[in-house]
Motif scaffolding. Structure first.
Motif, mmCIF file in Angstrom:
data_model
loop_
_atom_site.group_PDB
_atom_site.id
_atom_site.type_symbol
_atom_site.label_atom_id
_atom_site.label_comp_id
_atom_site.label_asym_id
_atom_site.label_seq_id
_atom_site.Cartn_x
_atom_site.Cartn_y
_atom_site.Cartn_z
ATOM 1 N N PHE A 369 0.833 -1.203 0.000
ATOM 2 C CA PHE A 369 0.000 0.000 0.000
ATOM 3 C C PHE A 369 0.865 1.250 0.000
ATOM 4 O O PHE A 369 0.596 2.208 -0.737
ATOM 5 N N ASP A 370 1.898 1.254 0.854
ATOM 6 C CA ASP A 370 2.751 2.434 0.956
ATOM 7 C C ASP A 370 3.573 2.668 -0.304
ATOM 8 O O ASP A 370 3.939 3.808 -0.606
ATOM 9 N N GLN A 371 3.879 1.611 -1.031
ATOM 10 C CA GLN A 371 4.687 1.754 -2.244
ATOM 11 C C GLN A 371 3.835 1.870 -3.504
ATOM 12 O O GLN A 371 4.360 1.834 -4.623
ATOM 13 N N GLY A 372 2.516 2.027 -3.330
ATOM 14 C CA GLY A 372 1.641 2.280 -4.467
ATOM 15 C C GLY A 372 1.434 1.085 -5.370
ATOM 16 O O GLY A 372 1.107 1.257 -6.556
ATOM 17 N N LEU A 373 1.578 -0.128 -4.832
ATOM 18 C CA LEU A 373 1.431 -1.325 -5.668
ATOM 19 C C LEU A 373 -0.005 -1.826 -5.728
ATOM 20 O O LEU A 373 -0.378 -2.501 -6.689
ATOM 21 N N GLU A 496 0.053 5.883 8.364
ATOM 22 C CA GLU A 496 -1.225 5.689 9.049
ATOM 23 C C GLU A 496 -2.238 5.036 8.113
ATOM 24 O O GLU A 496 -3.025 4.174 8.528
ATOM 25 N N GLU A 497 -2.214 5.459 6.851
ATOM 26 C CA GLU A 497 -3.195 4.953 5.894
ATOM 27 C C GLU A 497 -3.002 3.464 5.635
ATOM 28 O O GLU A 497 -3.979 2.684 5.641
ATOM 29 N N ALA A 498 -1.757 3.044 5.422
ATOM 30 C CA ALA A 498 -1.501 1.625 5.147
ATOM 31 C C ALA A 498 -1.862 0.762 6.350
ATOM 32 O O ALA A 498 -2.465 -0.310 6.202
ATOM 33 N N SER A 499 -1.526 1.234 7.546
ATOM 34 C CA SER A 499 -1.847 0.469 8.753
ATOM 35 C C SER A 499 -3.353 0.344 8.930
ATOM 36 O O SER A 499 -3.877 -0.728 9.259
ATOM 37 N N PRO A 597 -5.892 11.113 7.822
ATOM 38 C CA PRO A 597 -6.415 12.257 7.052
ATOM 39 C C PRO A 597 -6.347 12.052 5.536
ATOM 40 O O PRO A 597 -7.222 12.525 4.816
ATOM 41 N N ASN A 598 -5.331 11.330 5.059
ATOM 42 C CA ASN A 598 -5.142 11.202 3.611
ATOM 43 C C ASN A 598 -5.699 9.873 3.119
ATOM 44 O O ASN A 598 -4.985 9.038 2.547
ATOM 45 N N LEU A 599 -6.992 9.671 3.337
ATOM 46 C CA LEU A 599 -7.617 8.410 2.950
ATOM 47 C C LEU A 599 -9.007 8.707 2.396
ATOM 48 O O LEU A 599 -9.759 9.501 2.976
ATOM 49 N N ARG A 600 -9.346 8.077 1.288
ATOM 50 C CA ARG A 600 -10.631 8.320 0.631
ATOM 51 C C ARG A 600 -11.278 6.992 0.252
ATOM 52 O O ARG A 600 -10.624 5.975 0.138
ATOM 53 N N ARG A 601 -12.606 7.044 0.027
ATOM 54 C CA ARG A 601 -13.329 5.908 -0.526
ATOM 55 C C ARG A 601 -13.617 6.218 -1.993
ATOM 56 O O ARG A 601 -14.059 7.310 -2.342
ATOM 57 N N LYS A 628 -1.077 7.924 -4.398
ATOM 58 C CA LYS A 628 -0.222 6.769 -4.125
ATOM 59 C C LYS A 628 -0.839 5.471 -4.618
ATOM 60 O O LYS A 628 -0.174 4.689 -5.301
ATOM 61 N N SER A 629 -2.081 5.220 -4.281
ATOM 62 C CA SER A 629 -2.709 3.958 -4.673
ATOM 63 C C SER A 629 -2.865 3.897 -6.192
ATOM 64 O O SER A 629 -3.234 4.894 -6.830
ATOM 65 N N PRO A 630 -2.616 2.721 -6.774
ATOM 66 C CA PRO A 630 -2.765 2.589 -8.237
ATOM 67 C C PRO A 630 -4.241 2.586 -8.606
ATOM 68 O O PRO A 630 -5.068 1.981 -7.924
ATOM 69 N N ILE A 631 -4.571 3.282 -9.652
ATOM 70 C CA ILE A 631 -5.968 3.321 -10.076
ATOM 71 C C ILE A 631 -6.016 3.611 -11.572
ATOM 72 O O ILE A 631 -5.241 4.407 -12.096
ATOM 73 N N ARG A 632 -6.893 2.897 -12.258
ATOM 74 C CA ARG A 632 -7.147 3.137 -13.664
ATOM 75 C C ARG A 632 -8.553 2.618 -13.963
ATOM 76 O O ARG A 632 -9.153 1.915 -13.157
ATOM 77 N N VAL A 633 -9.030 2.941 -15.131
ATOM 78 C CA VAL A 633 -10.363 2.497 -15.521
ATOM 79 C C VAL A 633 -10.298 1.034 -15.930
ATOM 80 O O VAL A 633 -9.396 0.605 -16.667
#
Length: 788
Positions: A369-373, A496-499, A597-601, A628-633
């Motif tokens: 998660f922290d490394q954006g995989l 914090e987000e990854a944990s 704080p840096n977390l979204r749905r 950071k998180s990978p995302i694409r359509v």
């Protein structure tokens, strides 16, 4: 006359100087450097839990129970009672009482009565320090000389304090500190008047200090009670206000036998004492972080579980409970039975290095998660895979095909975890564990990717610290065993987000006991199991409320047992303990922690874990770290315009009267193969037509899965040209053929989803490329080395 007068003045002057020197001698002697009286008597160590309950009183180096207590921390009634009973003139005599010696000699020798020594407290202290034989007149003289010596060098306060800490109290108990703990289970300052006067009379005849066993109750003997009552009669003449305490002296006074001295949490106490010796700490009172109530609860659950599971060969277990708020160890059960030599019960299992099985997998996902995989709903591949020479398998020997990261962690799938670990960098799992303080690790090459599945070793305490780090939102803090140890801020190991996301995934792990799982609970549990190779270790680690709990099942001799499976052997004990603590402590609650704080749905297509396109039939949501998180359509679901008459894909321009749009699932080749093997029917997408100017949607390029990125293969010189390396890649559903190249040299072609075997004829660096029949490509570097 003048000479005589001068002589008399000199004589009086010298006499005055001598008198002043004699008067100043005690002051000079006391100022002269000398050992404190405490140094003459080695001390025991008293170990307490966080609430002041005694866990153990150790023997001093001379095999005596002796605990030094300052005079100010003793009950005033006890101190006054000793002086009244033994030496009323202690504060005024010079160490020797002439009247006491004469009276003792007269009773003992002239009247031939019972032996009376006539010794002062100072003389008794001299006998204890120098181990004097005082039964003869010569011995008494030596004792008196040493008493005067003590009075000259030490204050009355110091002498009285030393005697009360060294006086005999029966068997090998010496001093009021040890006696009050041993016989009454309390500190000397908390003694009641009957207890204080009882201890005051014991040193005169220490054999009376031993409690008699009457009808199963340890009560003081008749002689001791009579001596104490006589002292009380003298006491009320000096303290008439205490006369109303008389009825208390008529009640039976129970003394605890030495055989019943507390011996609580033996593994924990021995660890604390060992660490104390290493640190050179000589503090005689140690207050720990342990909670004796929690300790008893864990011991009870471990003991009962082992007794009930004996028919499955489960004979030993260990457990540790950590408070994540201050990192204090609240309970530690090092083995099922400390006194059972057949299981090596005195070994502290929480400090033993063992293979952790799959319990390290949560940290692989957190690093990913922290490394954006990936994110929690990223679809991973649970398919047959090779990572160079390493070909891991799942515990059940089966493959699930596409599986989300959450499902892969909850269901403990090995292949997805290794796939993520192979992509980790700065840090990878090895570096993360090393930075987290996991001790005695071999080199990184020694483990390779096998570290993911338990190829290394950790202790229960190290694993508990890692899970506490997850609960504390990525901050690693050292475990605390002593109340005096400072609470450190900690080191950030994960965001914090990854944990938070990993904890949310672990919360979704269903309990193995379905009946209990169906019942609603206000206290969530976050947990993960592990099983080591050859079934040597079964683990469950997790958290609930403010606590982290780690449970281990196995044998200290390393022998395996097919029953040692984490979910079957360790998880039931984990939940027994968790349920017991929740029942015993109804107010148990999880610490309040704010969301990172840096977390979204974000919405995702459930089939692919990517942003839903217009043709995705089922949409869900997942946690997402912006930037950071990978995302694409998603492009798993693709529309294909089909000719109504032929049923084949059409080329533009499309005639609405003669064509229709159908949605197909375009799965990569490795996942499509798993679907076919599992009998899960999927419509095969039709081959796209070769339309001039383009037309239908394009697919994904191939992705090389072997060799691994940046790999180096070492081949014996004699086997160059014959030893083969596997090339493999996943392809889009629309691909049919793969073409492989090493630099610009063509190596061959294979059907999509099939491997190509290549035997290099030279060493060096190569650029390996794969191209599918639609011209889409992937590449990576490969180094070939040679060894003799």
């Amino acid at each position: 006359m003048n000479s005589l007068h001068r002589f008399r003045r000199i004589k009086w002057h010298n006499a005055l100087v001598a008198l002043l020197l004699f008067a100043a001698l005690p002051v000079v002697l006391r100022c002269w450097p000398h050992e404190p009286l405490r140094a003459w008597f080695p001390s025991s160590t008293a170990v307490y839990d966080a609430d002041g309950r005694l866990l153990r009183l150790t023997l001093a180096s001379d095999d005596r129970y002796r605990l030094w207590v300052p005079l100010e921390d003793m009950s005033p009634a006890f101190v006054d009672g000793v002086l009244l009973h033994e030496d009323r003139w202690f504060r005024w005599h010079p160490g020797v009482s002439a009247w006491g010696l004469v009276r003792g000699a007269w009773v003992t020798y002239a009247r031939h009565g019972s032996r009376q020594g006539g010794s002062t407290i100072t003389m008794q202290l001299a006998r204890l320090i120098w181990h004097l034989d005082t039964r003869s007149p010569r011995g008494k003289l030596v004792q008196a000389m040493h008493a005067v010596q003590l009075e000259a060098r030490y204050s009355k306060h110091d002498i009285l304090e030393a005697y009360l800490n060294a006086a005999p109290y029966g068997r090998n108990v010496e001093g009021v500190g040890a006696a009050s703990l041993a016989y009454f289970g309390k500190a000397p300052a908390r003694l009641s008047l009957p207890e204080a006067l009882t201890l005051a009379v014991i040193p005169q005849d220490p054999s009376r200090g031993l409690p008699g066993d009457v009808n199963g109750s340890a009560v003081i003997g008749t002689a001791l009670k009579a001596s104490r009552d006589r002292l009380f009669s003298r006491w009320i003449t000096k303290h008439p206000a205490d006369a109303n305490a008389g009825p208390l002296f008529d009640l039976p006074l129970r003394l605890r036998p030495l055989s019943r001295l507390p011996f609580e949490a033996p593994h924990f106490v021995e660890q604390v004492l060992a660490e104390r010796r290493l640190d050179g700490d000589d503090d005689m009172r140690i207050t720990t972080t342990l909670d004796l109530g929690l300790q008893h609860s864990l011991e009870r659950q471990v003991r009962q579980y082992v007794q009930r599971s004996g028919d499955r060969g489960i004979r030993n277990a260990a457990a540790i409970l950590i408070d994540t708020r201050d990192m204090g160890v609240k309970a530690m059960v090092g083995s099922a039975d400390y006194f059972d030599s057949s299981i090596f019960g005195q070994v502290n299992g929480t400090q033993a290095k063992r293979s952790p099985g799959s319990t390290l997998k949560p940290f692989i996902y957190a690093l990913g998660f922290d490394q954006g995989l990936l994110h929690p709903e990223t679809v991973l591949r649970d398919v047959p895979s090779a990572f160079g020479p390493y070909t891991p398998e799942n515990f059940d020997g089966h493959f699930l095909g596409p599986v989300t990261a959450t499902q892969a962690l909850v269901r403990s799938r090995n292949i997805p975890a290794v796939q993520i670990a192979a992509r980790l960098a700065n840090p990878n799992l090895y570096q993360f564990l090393h930075d987290a303080g996991v001790s005695r690790m071999a080199s990184e090459k020694h483990y390779g990717l096998a570290l993911v599945l338990g190829g290394g070793e950790v202790t229960m305490q190290e694993l508990g610290g890692l899970y506490a780090m997850l609960a504390n939102r990525g901050e690693l803090r050292p475990l605390r065993t002593l109340a005096a140890q400072p609470r450190t801020k900690g080191t950030r190991m994960l965001s914090e987000e990854a944990s938070f996301m990993v904890m949310d995934m672990l919360r979704q792990n269903p309990r193995p006991d379905d009946a209990v799982a169906a019942q609603p609970s206000r206290l969530p549990l976050y947990w993960k199991t592990g099983t080591s190779w050859s079934f040597r270790d079964a683990w469950t680690a997790g958290s609930f409320g403010p606590y982290v709990l780690v449970v281990w099942i196995g044998n200290f001799d390393g022998s395996g047992n097919p029953a040692f499976v984490g979910v079957d052997a360790a998880a039931p004990l984990f939940f027994r303990i968790a349920d017991a603590l929740r029942a015993e402590r109804p107010g148990l609650a999880e610490p309040i922690r704010r969301n990172p704080p840096n977390l979204r749905r974000v919405p995702i297509c459930l089939a692919s874990g990517e942003l839903p396109n217009a043709w995705c039939p089922q949409v869900g949501s997942t946690w997402f770290i912006p930037g950071k998180s990978p995302i694409r359509v998603s492009n798993i679901h693709r529309p294909v315009v089909v000719d109504k008459d032929s049923g084949k894909p059409a080329c533009p321009p499309y005639d609405p009267e003669r064509t229709r749009t159908e949605v197909y699932e375009y799965w990569p080749s490795d996942l499509a193969r798993v679907f076919a093997q599992a009998g899960m029917a999927r419509r095969t997408p039709p081959p796209l037509p070769d339309c001039q100017g383009g037309g239908q949607l394009a697919g994904d390029p191939p992705k090389i899965t072997s060799p691994l990125k940046g790999s180096t293969y070492q081949i014996r010189v004699s086997r160059l040209g014959s030893e083969r390396i596997t090339f493999a890649a996943t392809t889009d559903a629309g691909s049919r053929t793969l073409y492989w190249f090493a630099d610009d040299a063509y190596l061959g072609s294979v059907a999509s989803g099939q491997p190509l075997m290549w035997a290099p004829e030279r060493t060096g660096r190569f650029l390996i490329r794969v191209v599918d029949d639609h011209g889409r490509t992937d590449s990576r570097d490969l180094t070939i080395g040679a060894v003799e």
